[in-house]
Structure formats: C-alpha cells, structure tokens
Design a protein around this motif. Sequence first.
Motif, mmCIF file in Angstrom:
data_model
loop_
_atom_site.group_PDB
_atom_site.id
_atom_site.type_symbol
_atom_site.label_atom_id
_atom_site.label_comp_id
_atom_site.label_asym_id
_atom_site.label_seq_id
_atom_site.Cartn_x
_atom_site.Cartn_y
_atom_site.Cartn_z
ATOM 1 N N ARG A 57 25.287 52.761 28.819
ATOM 2 C CA ARG A 57 24.461 52.137 27.784
ATOM 3 C C ARG A 57 25.205 50.970 27.141
ATOM 4 O O ARG A 57 24.644 49.882 26.931
ATOM 5 C CB ARG A 57 24.105 53.193 26.742
ATOM 6 C CG ARG A 57 22.979 52.818 25.824
ATOM 7 C CD ARG A 57 22.695 53.962 24.845
ATOM 8 N NE ARG A 57 21.531 53.652 24.045
ATOM 9 C CZ ARG A 57 20.286 53.935 24.408
ATOM 10 N NH1 ARG A 57 20.074 54.542 25.555
ATOM 11 N NH2 ARG A 57 19.265 53.618 23.634
ATOM 12 N N ALA A 58 26.490 51.185 26.832
ATOM 13 C CA ALA A 58 27.295 50.110 26.249
ATOM 14 C C ALA A 58 27.466 48.961 27.233
ATOM 15 O O ALA A 58 27.403 47.778 26.856
ATOM 16 C CB ALA A 58 28.658 50.661 25.826
ATOM 17 N N THR A 59 27.686 49.295 28.511
ATOM 18 C CA THR A 59 27.816 48.253 29.531
ATOM 19 C C THR A 59 26.543 47.423 29.610
ATOM 20 O O THR A 59 26.593 46.194 29.731
ATOM 21 C CB THR A 59 28.134 48.887 30.895
ATOM 22 O OG1 THR A 59 29.363 49.597 30.813
ATOM 23 C CG2 THR A 59 28.241 47.821 31.976
ATOM 24 N N ALA A 60 25.379 48.088 29.537
ATOM 25 C CA ALA A 60 24.106 47.368 29.603
ATOM 26 C C ALA A 60 23.989 46.362 28.468
ATOM 27 O O ALA A 60 23.531 45.227 28.676
ATOM 28 C CB ALA A 60 22.946 48.361 29.562
ATOM 29 N N MET A 61 24.383 46.743 27.272
ATOM 30 C CA MET A 61 24.305 45.801 26.150
ATOM 31 C C MET A 61 25.249 44.622 26.351
ATOM 32 O O MET A 61 24.897 43.468 26.071
ATOM 33 C CB MET A 61 24.610 46.526 24.832
ATOM 34 C CG MET A 61 24.638 45.597 23.623
ATOM 35 S SD MET A 61 23.065 44.755 23.327
ATOM 36 C CE MET A 61 22.204 45.983 22.344
ATOM 37 N N ARG A 62 26.452 44.883 26.852
ATOM 38 C CA ARG A 62 27.397 43.777 27.066
ATOM 39 C C ARG A 62 26.883 42.815 28.137
ATOM 40 O O ARG A 62 27.019 41.597 28.002
ATOM 41 C CB ARG A 62 28.765 44.345 27.442
ATOM 42 C CG ARG A 62 29.432 45.105 26.291
ATOM 43 C CD ARG A 62 30.876 45.476 26.585
ATOM 44 N NE ARG A 62 31.443 46.180 25.445
ATOM 45 C CZ ARG A 62 31.634 47.502 25.383
ATOM 46 N NH1 ARG A 62 31.306 48.259 26.437
ATOM 47 N NH2 ARG A 62 32.131 48.070 24.307
ATOM 48 N N VAL A 63 26.294 43.373 29.180
ATOM 49 C CA VAL A 63 25.714 42.522 30.220
ATOM 50 C C VAL A 63 24.535 41.721 29.651
ATOM 51 O O VAL A 63 24.369 40.538 29.944
ATOM 52 C CB VAL A 63 25.275 43.362 31.431
ATOM 53 C CG1 VAL A 63 24.459 42.534 32.413
ATOM 54 C CG2 VAL A 63 26.497 43.960 32.132
#
Length: 425
Positions: free
Chosen positions: A199-205
């Motif tokens: 979920r955090a990776t998705a926001m950073r992307v």
Amino acid sequence: MTKAAARIDVEGAGTRVPTEFRYWEHVDDPRVQRARRLFRTVFRFDPQPPDELVQRFAAAYYDADPVAEAFVDDVYLHGPGPKTGRAMLDRALEHGIDAVPEAPESMRRLFAEFETLPDWYDAEQVALGARVFRRWGTAAFSFATTTTLEMYSESSIAKPLSYAGGYAGEAAHKRQLETVRFWIDVTDPGGLDLGGRGRATAMRVRVMHVFIRRKLLQRPEWNLDAWGVPISIGDATLTLMGGSIVPAVGLWTVGFQTTIREIEATLQFWRYVGHLLGVQPGWYPRDVREAVQLMYAAFVKRAHTAGADGAELVESYLPAFAPKPGSPWRKRLRDEVNHRVQIGYTGYWLFPWTYARHRMPRRFPWVLHPLLRLPVNLTLETARRLVPPLDDVADRVQRARRERWYRNETGGRAAEFTPVEEFRR
C-alpha cells in the motif's frame, strides 16, 4: 491554452481524442476484421468493443489524477519541495495523516480517498487475484515486461520513459527492479492492508507518476494533441491489464493453468491497485469479455510513432540483465544464467517481427527454455489443482523464489521510488 499552462483538466477532456489514437482509422482494415472473425469463431464472442467504450478509452488519454496532482502542486512544486514532501508522505504512510499536522488540505483529501474502500471492492476476489499473481512466480515478471516492450512503439508510453531516462541505457536495470519490487509488495499477503508495504509502495509510485507528469506537461516537446497527458488513465489502465488478463492468457503457453474465475480475480485485484494509484476509470473491465475487448481496442489503435525512443527502451532491456564487471563469481554465474533466461522468455513471447526489428541478442538456443519449462509447470499446476494442500505449498515456494530472484538482482539494495527531478533531455 499554452503548453506551459496546461493542467490535467485539459480543455475538451471527455470528448477529445489524441491524434495518434488510430482505432477508427484501422478498425475496418481487412486484416483486423479477419482476425476478429477468427477470434469470434474460436471463442464464441466478439472481441470488437462497443464504440462507446472505445470513445471513453480514447478520452481517458486526457484524464489523470487530480487528487494527487493537487498534493504534488502544493508540496513538491510550489511548496517546501520534494525532500520535505517525501518526508511528509513517509510520516503519513507510517503513522497516519494525523501525524502530519502541517499537511495541506490537498494531502488530507488524498489520504481520505486512499483509505476509503470503493463500492465495488471484494476482499475475497482481491486476495485471490494477488495469490494467482504470486503463483505465476518470476515468469510473471518476464511476461509482463515483454508485453511492455511491445507497447514501446507508442509515443504516449515511450516518450515519458525516454525523457526521464529511467528505462533507457544503464538506468534500465534499476527502474525495472523497482517495478518488480512494486509487483512483489502489492501481491504479498497483507500487502494492500492498512499499513501494508504494498500500500505504501503504491502511494510512492502514485506521487512519482504525478511528479513526472507535471514536469513533462511543462516541456515544449510534449505533444498534447497527439499523445494526451503523460502517464494518462488510458495508458495506466493498459498497464493494469498487463498484470491480469494478458499474463493469465499468455502464461498458459508455459503451463500455468489459470481459470476464468482466477482471471477475473486478477482483474479485481489490479483494479484495486489502480484505485490506490489514482487510476480509477468507470469503464474498467469487469470480466474476461470486457478485458479482451479493451485489449483489442488497444492493439487496433496503435500508431507506431515512438521511433528511436521506443527502440532504445526495447534494446536496453536485455543488456540490463548482463553480468556486471567485478561481481563475485557466484553472483556472476547466477547473472549469466538469468540473463539467458530473460533472452529466452523475451524471444519466446515478443512478436517475432518486433524482435527482428531491433538490435537484440540471438534467441537460439535460449528461446527453448520456456518450452522446456512447459511440462514441468504443467505437472506442478495439475498436482496443485488435484491436491488442494499443495496450493499453499506452491504459494510459499513462489514467494520465496521471487524474493531470492530480486535479492540477487539488486544485491540487497532497497527500491527508492523517488521522482525524477531532472530529465536527461
């Protein structure tokens, strides 16, 4: 409207069509219609979509992510700057938005959307879709990238990557592995739960994409009329298809037995990932028929105008896996093997005329590797289906294999997902 002043809510969005969206020019071509009739005969449904869907798909090339756009404008571009913005984002992802008292209203809106489940969300389907993607193991990485190479002929896809330089030349390996890390993070069990790594990776992307998009729109060479906005909803939705319907069908050629129910679960899973990424089209495919029709439109509309920029991206991919000078002999040996495996998969799945058109390594004998894997995968898949407890074993094995593969390629370095602050040209 000048190029410099153009925002994502461009004038005419909803009806405007990029000039390089060539669907209506190509759809009546006799070759296209022959392929359509053959498909209809074999699969018993028409792959050609309703014209309304094609119109909405075309108009989506002028749609992007206004919620995240506002945050990037307020913090990254017209506020404290990228470094502070990244720190604020990390704090909110780890501790919640209330841990960022200085957050502007645009950031609070972004996190309110990010943390709200859409009406169509089905937890069971999303979990199954992630599990299916995990089951495909590292073969999914190779297949998904190969389908991307095929689409580098399109300027709307190739130009942002070429200008930023992330997937060209020596940088190709780093960016490719960031994509793999994203795939691993979002599909790992619990990865999309609140506080999950995926979920955090998705926001950073998501923020990285917005930052690149805003920068590119300011550049005079970006052709808004021909390509739409950079990293548009139209192209981003095709990327989601590249994790669901496309590998689900393609991986049958190497023995993975993905059912219709499982394919539709991967559609649901990647739709939710898209929601987190700000890719939220109302016309997203709900089933296999609609997914096939969207991909039909995507191939028919192609303009093949990316030229040297697209060719550079294609030709940078396989050399990125070549062993690096000075590596320890064990890593070098693993890299030599993996490099040839990637040549084999790319030569096996990439259209032969696309492979021949570019400067690529000789496919033979490495192209035989996927064929040799087919009976192995077919046997394991059959055993998994007939003996249900083996499904859990297969899941654990494939998760371990993915992490091992990733660690070998990165040497233990963490993915950064940082926005490009300066373009290479």
